[in-house]
Design an enzyme around this catalytic site. Sequence first.
Site, short mmCIF file in Angstrom:
data_model
loop_
_atom_site.label_atom_id
_atom_site.label_comp_id
_atom_site.label_asym_id
_atom_site.label_seq_id
_atom_site.Cartn_x
_atom_site.Cartn_y
_atom_site.Cartn_z
N HIS A 119 61.74 22.97 53.96
CA HIS A 119 61.80 23.19 52.64
C HIS A 119 60.34 23.55 52.20
O HIS A 119 59.41 23.19 52.96
CB HIS A 119 61.88 21.57 52.00
CG HIS A 119 60.90 20.60 52.67
ND1 HIS A 119 60.08 20.33 52.29
CD2 HIS A 119 61.31 19.58 53.60
CE1 HIS A 119 59.26 19.19 52.73
NE2 HIS A 119 60.22 18.94 53.63
N ASP A 120 60.01 24.01 51.32
CA ASP A 120 58.58 24.68 50.60
C ASP A 120 57.83 25.82 51.58
O ASP A 120 56.87 26.05 51.46
CB ASP A 120 57.78 23.65 50.44
CG ASP A 120 58.45 22.62 49.19
OD1 ASP A 120 58.42 23.04 48.20
OD2 ASP A 120 58.98 21.56 49.66
N GLY A 137 58.17 21.42 56.92
CA GLY A 137 57.79 21.88 55.51
C GLY A 137 56.48 22.16 55.31
O GLY A 137 55.58 21.89 55.74
#
Length: 258
Positions: A119-120, A137
């Site tokens: 994520h991100d 992340g």
Amino acid sequence: MIDKNAFIDKTAEISGTAEIAANVYIGKNCKIGENVKIGYGSVIESNTEIGDGTIISPNVNLGGAPQDISYKGEDTKLIIGKNCIIREFAFIHRASTKEEWVTTIGDNCYIMASCHVAHDCRIGNNVIITSYAALAGHVHVDDGVIIGGGAGVHQFTRIGRQAMVGGYAKITKDVPPYALVDGNPARLFGLNMIGLKRRGIPPEVRNELKKAYNILVNMDYVLEDVVTQIASLTQYEEVKIFLDFIKKSKRGIMRRGE
């Protein structure tokens, strides 16, 4: 062409030139661009955009919820650029809400089998991530980077433009632009001179970058001195990129060489 055994959510937007194989799942609010190919059994969970010409191999999982215990089901996104290749069993997750609510993959990227992009993450253009590499992340990877097989990249780490990361390397600090890194823990092994030559970077620029690199790995300097010394060099564009990356490092810049 959409196979009759594919599942397409009614909110998804699919280009008429896309090819969707059997047993593909495309969930809510997904957008599939022109000439995209999605292989057998792949899952595009939700809120995912795939750019024109990108090829998704069989059994890929894109746009799943972030592996973040603070995530509460918000409509975060995954955006994948144009003309990428994403191979079998790769996993790329949507963002959390801690940055800008979007995970991004640039254009012309090659993400090989069984890679994980969390994520991100922000992946630039023309990036190659080799099989079994894992990005935690909030990792930011600049244009032209190559990450070797099995490498592990710690959360919030940045990898600078056109750097090369060796196979099974453990990355816990920011990797300077144009650098070669390897090992566990990873350390610097010089500059990616072959890559610089292939890009047509002139000798005088390469020489100035080598000076900047030697300043960085000189542990007699504190980081403030490193910045001052590199700022005194001829400020070719590549040197500016190198210096700016150091200035913006928050996690800590990798400095120790071979």
